[in-house]
Design a protein around this motif. Structure first.
Motif, PDB file in Angstrom:
ATOM      1  N   THR A 145       9.266   4.605  -0.992  1.00 32.51           N
ATOM      2  CA  THR A 145      10.544   3.941  -0.703  1.00 32.51           C
ATOM      3  C   THR A 145      10.456   3.141   0.590  1.00 32.51           C
ATOM      4  OG1 THR A 145      11.718   5.760  -1.795  1.00 32.51           O
ATOM      5  CG2 THR A 145      13.024   4.318  -0.375  1.00 32.51           C
ATOM      6  N   GLY A 146       9.860   3.743   1.619  1.00 31.66           N
ATOM      7  CA  GLY A 146       9.685   3.038   2.884  1.00 31.66           C
ATOM      8  C   GLY A 146       8.793   1.821   2.729  1.00 31.66           C
ATOM      9  N   GLY A 147       7.826   1.897   1.825  1.00 30.88           N
ATOM     10  CA  GLY A 147       6.940   0.761   1.585  1.00 30.88           C
ATOM     11  C   GLY A 147       7.689  -0.464   1.088  1.00 30.88           C
ATOM     12  N   ILE A 148       8.664  -0.236   0.207  1.00 30.13           N
ATOM     13  CA  ILE A 148       9.476  -1.355  -0.291  1.00 30.13           C
ATOM     14  C   ILE A 148      10.253  -1.983   0.868  1.00 30.13           C
ATOM     15  CG2 ILE A 148      11.285  -2.050  -1.900  1.00 30.13           C
ATOM     16  CD1 ILE A 148       8.720  -1.112  -3.250  1.00 30.13           C
ATOM     17  N   MET A 149      10.779  -1.144   1.752  1.00 28.35           N
ATOM     18  CA  MET A 149      11.512  -1.673   2.911  1.00 28.35           C
ATOM     19  C   MET A 149      10.584  -2.463   3.835  1.00 28.35           C
ATOM     20  SD  MET A 149      14.061   1.406   4.010  1.00 28.35           S
ATOM     21  CE  MET A 149      14.257   2.764   2.882  1.00 28.35           C
ATOM     22  N   ILE A 150       9.373  -1.931   4.040  1.00 26.83           N
ATOM     23  CA  ILE A 150       8.395  -2.623   4.882  1.00 26.83           C
ATOM     24  C   ILE A 150       8.066  -3.992   4.278  1.00 26.83           C
ATOM     25  CG2 ILE A 150       6.003  -2.599   5.654  1.00 26.83           C
ATOM     26  CD1 ILE A 150       7.608  -0.767   7.330  1.00 26.83           C
ATOM     27  N   MET A 151       7.936  -4.042   2.956  1.00 26.68           N
ATOM     28  CA  MET A 151       7.711  -5.324   2.288  1.00 26.68           C
ATOM     29  C   MET A 151       8.854  -6.289   2.574  1.00 26.68           C
ATOM     30  SD  MET A 151       6.119  -5.234  -1.523  1.00 26.68           S
ATOM     31  CE  MET A 151       6.435  -6.987  -1.631  1.00 26.68           C
ATOM     32  N   GLN A 177       0.829  -1.210   0.000  1.00 27.91           N
ATOM     33  CA  GLN A 177       0.000   0.000   0.000  1.00 27.91           C
ATOM     34  C   GLN A 177       0.864   1.260   0.000  1.00 27.91           C
ATOM     35  OE1 GLN A 177      -2.407  -0.744   3.505  1.00 27.91           O
ATOM     36  NE2 GLN A 177      -4.148  -1.402   2.267  1.00 27.91           N
ATOM     37  N   MET A 178       1.910   1.263   0.807  1.00 29.85           N
ATOM     38  CA  MET A 178       2.807   2.417   0.860  1.00 29.85           C
ATOM     39  C   MET A 178       3.570   2.576  -0.452  1.00 29.85           C
ATOM     40  SD  MET A 178       4.359   1.986   4.733  1.00 29.85           S
ATOM     41  CE  MET A 178       5.671   3.192   4.437  1.00 29.85           C
ATOM     42  N   GLY A 179       4.068   1.463  -0.981  1.00 28.46           N
ATOM     43  CA  GLY A 179       4.851   1.524  -2.213  1.00 28.46           C
ATOM     44  C   GLY A 179       4.062   2.078  -3.383  1.00 28.46           C
ATOM     45  N   LEU A 180       2.775   1.766  -3.434  1.00 27.92           N
ATOM     46  CA  LEU A 180       1.923   2.217  -4.543  1.00 27.92           C
ATOM     47  C   LEU A 180       1.610   3.707  -4.479  1.00 27.92           C
ATOM     48  CD1 LEU A 180      -0.566  -0.792  -4.808  1.00 27.92           C
ATOM     49  CD2 LEU A 180       1.293  -0.202  -6.376  1.00 27.92           C
ATOM     50  N   GLN A 181       1.951   4.362  -3.371  1.00 22.38           N
ATOM     51  CA  GLN A 181       1.685   5.795  -3.248  1.00 22.38           C
ATOM     52  C   GLN A 181       2.707   6.649  -4.004  1.00 22.38           C
ATOM     53  OE1 GLN A 181       0.635   7.313   0.678  1.00 22.38           O
ATOM     54  NE2 GLN A 181       0.019   5.271   1.333  1.00 22.38           N
TER      55      GLN A 181
END
Length: 234
Positions: free
Chosen positions: A194-200, A48-52
């Protein structure tokens, strides 16, 4: 009080960790199922974060450059050493490295995300702590689950959280004065992606699918700021 939201966030992590200790002795099969559920939830949050992101090339470039920097300075090893120092000082027994793993994992989850930045900015600029109060509830709840499965090392993650968010809150006035709103919004958008990719990556690691050195990707956050600033000025 500028730091009120940040201090409440830190307290929520500690309280959640203490509550998690109550469930720490549950059977291993329960822990496995809970950890898998957490991993799935963390991965979905990361997606969800990455898609933003509105300019995904910024995300890719930041992760590549940030990952190179992180590997050069071995940031994950630094965090692991801090975790092992805490483990040694706390007199933990049993599974060696468990406290360090819990500390690093929880720190990454709580620090990497837009709510930490946005909440700290709101606290510093408007003394509005609502975003950090919301984050506190989320962090406190996940601290219960993380502590139940990973151990009490999760509690020590409140230290980097308070330092990180507190620094942003204290510097919020300077940030607001020197950083245009458009640039700030652009940075937050791409930082979230960018943080979304890390969270993934954290989710994949928790699930045991890939052993990703997520902490070595953390320099990607300041790299995002550099790239976004360059694009804005050009």
């Amino acid at each position: 009080m500028v730091l009120l939201g940040t201090l409440v966030n830190g307290a929520a992590i500690i309280i959640g960790s203490l509550l998690g200790l109550v469930f720490h002795n549950i059977p291993e099969r329960y822990k496995t199922t809970i950890m898998q559920a957490l991993a799935l939830a963390v991965m979905l949050l990361g997606i969800q974060m990455g898609l933003q992101s509105e300019q995904f090339l910024i995300v890719i470039g930041s992760l590549v450059i940030g990952g190179w920097i992180g590997e050069r300075i071995q940031l994950e090893d630094v965090l692991n050493r801090v975790g092992k120092w805490i483990e040694k000082r706390s007199g933990a027994r049993g599974n060696e490295g468990a406290v360090a793993k819990a500390f690093v994992t929880a720190t990454l989850v709580y620090v990497v995300g837009a709510m930490a930045v946005l909440g700290a900015l709101d606290s510093g600029l408007r003394l509005d702590h609502n975003v950090l109060y919301t984050k506190s509830m989320l962090d406190g709840f996940t601290a219960v689950l993380f502590t139940a499965t990973l151990g009490f090392g999760v509690a020590f993650s409140f230290i980097p959280v308070v330092l990180y968010q507190g620094s942003i809150a204290l510097l919020a006035g300077q940030i607001d004065q020197f950083v245009p709103v458009e640039l700030r919004e652009m940075f937050i958008t791409e930082m979230t992606g960018t943080g979304g990719i890390m969270i993934m990556g954290i989710g994949l690691k928790l699930a045991g699918i890939l052993d990703i050195r997520v902490a070595n990707l953390l320099p990607a956050i300041p790299v995002v700021a550099v790239i976004v600033t360059g694009m804005y000025l050009l």
